[in-house]
Design a protein around this motif. Structure first.
Motif, PDB file in Angstrom:
ATOM      1  N   SER A  66       0.881  -1.165   0.000  1.00 46.06           N
ATOM      2  CA  SER A  66       0.000   0.000   0.000  1.00 46.06           C
ATOM      3  C   SER A  66       0.922   1.218   0.000  1.00 46.06           C
ATOM      4  O   SER A  66       2.043   1.158   0.487  1.00 46.06           O
ATOM      5  CB  SER A  66      -0.932  -0.006   1.213  1.00 46.06           C
ATOM      6  N   LEU A  67       0.436   2.304  -0.564  1.00 45.92           N
ATOM      7  CA  LEU A  67       1.256   3.519  -0.662  1.00 45.92           C
ATOM      8  C   LEU A  67       0.510   4.673  -0.010  1.00 45.92           C
ATOM      9  O   LEU A  67      -0.678   4.890  -0.274  1.00 45.92           O
ATOM     10  CB  LEU A  67       1.547   3.847  -2.138  1.00 45.92           C
ATOM     11  N   THR A  68       1.210   5.388   0.856  1.00 44.52           N
ATOM     12  CA  THR A  68       0.632   6.608   1.428  1.00 44.52           C
ATOM     13  C   THR A  68       1.508   7.774   0.991  1.00 44.52           C
ATOM     14  O   THR A  68       2.711   7.621   0.851  1.00 44.52           O
ATOM     15  CB  THR A  68       0.579   6.575   2.964  1.00 44.52           C
ATOM     16  N   SER A  69       0.888   8.910   0.764  1.00 41.01           N
ATOM     17  CA  SER A  69       1.654  10.095   0.373  1.00 41.01           C
ATOM     18  C   SER A  69       0.802  11.339   0.624  1.00 41.01           C
ATOM     19  O   SER A  69      -0.167  11.280   1.394  1.00 41.01           O
ATOM     20  CB  SER A  69       2.054   9.997  -1.097  1.00 41.01           C
ATOM     21  N   THR A  70       1.188  12.439   0.001  1.00 44.74           N
ATOM     22  CA  THR A  70       0.429  13.679   0.137  1.00 44.74           C
ATOM     23  C   THR A  70       0.285  14.305  -1.241  1.00 44.74           C
ATOM     24  O   THR A  70       1.090  14.023  -2.131  1.00 44.74           O
ATOM     25  CB  THR A  70       1.163  14.689   1.052  1.00 44.74           C
ATOM     26  N   PRO A  81      -3.178  14.528   2.995  1.00 44.53           N
ATOM     27  CA  PRO A  81      -2.674  13.151   3.043  1.00 44.53           C
ATOM     28  C   PRO A  81      -3.591  12.200   2.272  1.00 44.53           C
ATOM     29  O   PRO A  81      -4.815  12.331   2.328  1.00 44.53           O
ATOM     30  CB  PRO A  81      -2.670  12.824   4.539  1.00 44.53           C
ATOM     31  N   ARG A  83      -3.932   7.910   0.532  1.00 43.95           N
ATOM     32  CA  ARG A  83      -3.392   6.551   0.452  1.00 43.95           C
ATOM     33  C   ARG A  83      -4.085   5.790  -0.656  1.00 43.95           C
ATOM     34  O   ARG A  83      -5.166   6.192  -1.118  1.00 43.95           O
ATOM     35  CB  ARG A  83      -3.541   5.823   1.788  1.00 43.95           C
ATOM     36  N   CYS A 111     -12.796  12.667   4.375  1.00 49.90           N
ATOM     37  CA  CYS A 111     -11.933  11.498   4.530  1.00 49.90           C
ATOM     38  C   CYS A 111     -12.531  10.315   3.747  1.00 49.90           C
ATOM     39  O   CYS A 111     -13.721  10.037   3.854  1.00 49.90           O
ATOM     40  CB  CYS A 111     -11.852  11.171   6.019  1.00 49.90           C
ATOM     41  N   ILE A 127      -7.152   7.799  -2.095  1.00 53.27           N
ATOM     42  CA  ILE A 127      -8.261   8.392  -1.347  1.00 53.27           C
ATOM     43  C   ILE A 127      -7.705   9.322  -0.268  1.00 53.27           C
ATOM     44  O   ILE A 127      -6.588   9.119   0.218  1.00 53.27           O
ATOM     45  CB  ILE A 127      -9.163   7.311  -0.704  1.00 53.27           C
ATOM     46  N   ALA A 128      -8.488  10.345   0.083  1.00 60.19           N
ATOM     47  CA  ALA A 128      -8.079  11.291   1.132  1.00 60.19           C
ATOM     48  C   ALA A 128      -8.096  10.576   2.472  1.00 60.19           C
ATOM     49  O   ALA A 128      -8.977   9.745   2.725  1.00 60.19           O
ATOM     50  CB  ALA A 128      -9.028  12.482   1.152  1.00 60.19           C
ATOM     51  N   THR A 129      -7.121  10.884   3.346  1.00 58.23           N
ATOM     52  CA  THR A 129      -7.139  10.263   4.665  1.00 58.23           C
ATOM     53  C   THR A 129      -7.469  11.274   5.765  1.00 58.23           C
ATOM     54  O   THR A 129      -7.270  11.000   6.941  1.00 58.23           O
ATOM     55  CB  THR A 129      -5.827   9.523   4.981  1.00 58.23           C
ATOM     56  N   CYS A 130      -7.965  12.470   5.382  1.00 62.56           N
ATOM     57  CA  CYS A 130      -8.588  13.336   6.389  1.00 62.56           C
ATOM     58  C   CYS A 130      -9.530  14.306   5.697  1.00 62.56           C
ATOM     59  O   CYS A 130      -9.504  14.421   4.475  1.00 62.56           O
ATOM     60  CB  CYS A 130      -7.554  14.050   7.263  1.00 62.56           C
ATOM     61  N   ASP A 131     -10.370  14.965   6.477  1.00 61.24           N
ATOM     62  CA  ASP A 131     -11.262  15.990   5.938  1.00 61.24           C
ATOM     63  C   ASP A 131     -10.438  17.237   5.618  1.00 61.24           C
ATOM     64  O   ASP A 131      -9.451  17.511   6.287  1.00 61.24           O
ATOM     65  CB  ASP A 131     -12.317  16.395   6.985  1.00 61.24           C
TER      66      ASP A 131
ATOM     67  N   VAL B  47       1.381  10.414   7.948  1.00 59.04           N
ATOM     68  CA  VAL B  47       0.522  10.030   6.823  1.00 59.04           C
ATOM     69  C   VAL B  47       0.666   8.547   6.451  1.00 59.04           C
ATOM     70  O   VAL B  47      -0.109   8.029   5.667  1.00 59.04           O
ATOM     71  CB  VAL B  47       0.761  10.911   5.571  1.00 59.04           C
ATOM     72  N   ARG B  59      -5.950  -1.089   8.714  1.00 59.85           N
ATOM     73  CA  ARG B  59      -4.652  -0.419   8.643  1.00 59.85           C
ATOM     74  C   ARG B  59      -4.874   0.993   8.143  1.00 59.85           C
ATOM     75  O   ARG B  59      -4.833   1.251   6.959  1.00 59.85           O
ATOM     76  CB  ARG B  59      -3.731  -1.192   7.705  1.00 59.85           C
ATOM     77  N   PRO B  63      -3.770  10.389   9.906  1.00 64.12           N
ATOM     78  CA  PRO B  63      -4.841  11.401   9.898  1.00 64.12           C
ATOM     79  C   PRO B  63      -6.228  10.758   9.878  1.00 64.12           C
ATOM     80  O   PRO B  63      -7.185  11.296  10.444  1.00 64.12           O
ATOM     81  CB  PRO B  63      -4.593  12.170   8.594  1.00 64.12           C
ATOM     82  N   GLU B  64      -6.308   9.603   9.232  1.00 64.32           N
ATOM     83  CA  GLU B  64      -7.569   8.875   9.107  1.00 64.32           C
ATOM     84  C   GLU B  64      -8.024   8.365  10.484  1.00 64.32           C
ATOM     85  O   GLU B  64      -9.212   8.427  10.829  1.00 64.32           O
ATOM     86  CB  GLU B  64      -7.300   7.689   8.183  1.00 64.32           C
ATOM     87  N   GLN B  67      -9.215  11.299  12.380  1.00 60.63           N
ATOM     88  CA  GLN B  67     -10.499  11.772  11.847  1.00 60.63           C
ATOM     89  C   GLN B  67     -11.680  11.028  12.467  1.00 60.63           C
ATOM     90  O   GLN B  67     -12.714  11.610  12.745  1.00 60.63           O
ATOM     91  CB  GLN B  67     -10.525  11.618  10.320  1.00 60.63           C
ATOM     92  N   ARG B 174       9.894   7.907   3.369  1.00 67.01           N
ATOM     93  CA  ARG B 174       9.091   9.049   2.908  1.00 67.01           C
ATOM     94  C   ARG B 174       9.944  10.036   2.106  1.00 67.01           C
ATOM     95  O   ARG B 174       9.526  10.530   1.061  1.00 67.01           O
ATOM     96  CB  ARG B 174       8.481   9.732   4.141  1.00 67.01           C
TER      97      ARG B 174
END
Lengths: 133, 418
Positions: A66-70, A81, A83, A111, A127-131, B47, B59, B63-64, B67, B174
């Motif tokens: 899985s990849l998380t980024s901004t 943020p 993912r 989110c 997908i966004a990981t926060c509002d 993040v 998982r 931030p999620e 939230q 990162r």
């Protein structure tokens, strides 16, 4: 690394022997796995649960992450943020990062909302990981 | 006249959010005070994913995870004060007076009980004896994370990471993803401090070398960092003369430990534990100062946010039902081989049916049996395949029928399984 076996290469596949030491990344326990792929069959030892076997098979054929980024937003000093909504092939991470560099979100999001499709590179979306208001 | 609350929660990170929601749920008039513009604390900049496996079985990204709690908080009538700093807390006969500073100026509020959810701070270059100039480009991992993930600014192009804790490895990945070159992760100890899975998915996946038994001893450069000096260290982590080498880089990222933030607690006379650097707490996070509770990373540094939320909720619930009065305690003592165990003591007026303990071992161990005893009575025995200091363990005791009296001692012991 061995690619996902094709049907046509079934006889080649039987000749391949791969032994690999892996660390399972499925959960924080981080089991140390020994995976042996020989004669088209996989044997895994060291795994604490079934997920270790699945992980080892994927690692030897088509490793997924899985990849998380901004991504950028209308505010120059506020990133959003994001993912992937599923695991993507490990060797596509670089291309997805390149794709994300061109994304700017200029609307309020909640989110879980889809921010960008990954279609040209692989299946899935970011997908966004926060509002963000 | 200052507004009167039942519970004032200080800090809007995962511990504070859980504490405020729990206090409100228990019927307390609650205020949540946060110095930043947004709730979520340090999770806002974490993040990466892996949060919430225990709490939600998913998982989530940092931030999620935050939230979910923020959304839950919105459904309550907790009063939230953002961009507000707690300057001072004064002890009153029937509670506490808090001096708050915000854009509107100074104001006072009162609360019967206080929950300290102030999190922790990072150790800096000066605290680990790195010598030389003070050029730009020497940052803690958290600061580098803030630049990268919130501001979208890369802190350097050629980075050296010191410390193999999870945050250091996650930042190495990162920074690499964002186009920086990470020359290596250096660790003074002979074993990596972070989780094996992070070595795999953050370092091995990206070909970032991990150098054990090596540390940074010196920074070069005036306005901007130009290079660092790397040296091998002996078993006491002292640099070995003659092993120094110079490594050209423009950023040094430090992931060298966290210290619970307890400056406000100390002004209240809260007694701190020299091992955890957090307050001496009972099972609900109550400190030695009546009505003052501590939770999350302010009480001891956790490695899973799920447990931070759990301790926050316990503190919030207990703060909501706090009544002044004398209290009796039993002691929890961690024997040979343990780094520490939490809570340090058990308050006896409301002995719970179940008691949750957290502990860390002092050294890396193989198969180990951990026993928890009250006098001669065995309360719990559990086998562990391995124990590692960076990994906090959690066990739950069944206290039904265990007659704990004042001054009683619950003892944790460990033995190797051969």
């Amino acid at each position: 690394m061995l690619r996902k076996p094709y049907k046509a290469s079934a006889c080649y596949e039987r000749m391949v022997i791969i032994v690999k030491n892996l660390i399972c990344i499925t959960c924080p326990t981080g089991c140390r796995l020994e995976a042996e792929y020989a004669g088209g069959k996989l044997t895994v030892s060291g795994n604490g649960c079934k997920r270790g076997e699945e992980f080892a098979l994927a690692e030897l054929t088509n490793p997924m992450r899985s990849l998380t980024s901004t991504v950028r937003t209308a505010n120059p000093l506020m990133m959003l943020p994001v993912r992937t909504d599923r695991e993507i092939p490990k060797d596509k991470i670089g291309e997805v990062m390149k794709l994300l560099r061109g994304v700017v979100v200029e609307r309020p999001v909640t989110c879980g909302e889809i921010i960008a499709g990954l279609a040209p590179v692989c299946d899935g979306s970011m997908i966004a990981t926060c509002d963000m208001s | 006249m200052s507004i009167q609350f039942d519970v004032a929660v200080i800090g809007g990170g995962p511990a504070g959010l859980a504490a405020a929601i729990a206090a409100n749920g228990a019927g307390a008039k609650t205020v949540l005070i946060e110095r930043e513009a947004r709730l979520g604390g340090i999770l806002k900049q974490c993040v990466h994913d892996g949060f919430g496996l225990v709490r939600y079985g998913e998982r989530l990204a940092g931030p999620e995870y935050a939230q979910r709690y923020i959304n839950e908080l919105k459904e309550t009538d907790v009063q939230v004060s953002l961009l507000t700093f707690v300057d001072k807390i004064k002890n009153l006969p029937d509670g506490y007076d808090l001096t708050l500073v915000s854009a509107g100026g100074l104001r006072h509020i009162r609360a019967r009980a206080i929950v300290l959810a102030t999190g922790c701070r990072e150790r800096t270059a000066r605290q680990i004896a790195i010598h030389g100039q003070r050029p730009a480009g020497v940052l803690t991992a958290g600061t580098a994370q803030y630049y990268t993930n919130i501001l979208g600014q890369l802190p350097g192009r050629r980075c050296v990471v010191l410390g193999s804790g999870d945050i250091g490895m996650i930042m190495a990945r990162r920074l690499t993803l964002e186009g920086a070159e990470v020359l290596g992760v250096y660790e003074a100890k002979s074993i990596p401090s972070g989780l094996p899975r992070n070595i795999a998915q953050c370092l091995l996946d990206f070909g970032i070398p991990l150098h054990l038994c090596k540390t940074v001893t010196r920074c070069f450069g005036h306005a901007r960092l130009e290079a660092v000096e790397i040296a091998g260290v002996d078993e006491n982590m002292r640099p070995i003369a003659g092993t120094e080498e110079r490594l050209e880089c423009d950023a040094l990222i430090l992931s060298v430990g966290l210290i619970p933030e307890n400056e406000l607690a100390e002004t209240l006379g809260v007694r701190l534990d020299p091992v955890t650097n957090g307050p001496v707490c009972d099972q609900n996070g109550q400190t030695n100062v009546p009505g003052v509770f501590s939770c999350g990373n302010a009480s001891h540094v956790n490695d899973l946010v799920d447990y931070v939320s759990e301790s926050g909720a316990a503190a919030g619930r207990a703060a909501a039902s706090y009544v002044p009065g004398e209290r009796l305690y039993a002691e929890l003592r961690a024997g040979e081989g343990f780094l520490y165990a939490m809570p340090q003591r058990v308050e006896l007026s409301r002995v719970p049916e179940e008691l949750t303990l957290y502990f860390r071992s002092r050294d890396e161990r193989g198969k180990t049996r951990v026993s928890v005893k009250l006098g001669e009575k065995l309360l719990l025995q559990k086998r562990f395949n391995q124990l590692r200091p960076p990994e906090m363990e959690r066990v739950t005791l069944d206290l039904c029928g265990a007659a704990i009296g004042e001054g009683g001692v619950i003892l944790l012991e460990m033995e190797e399984i051969v």
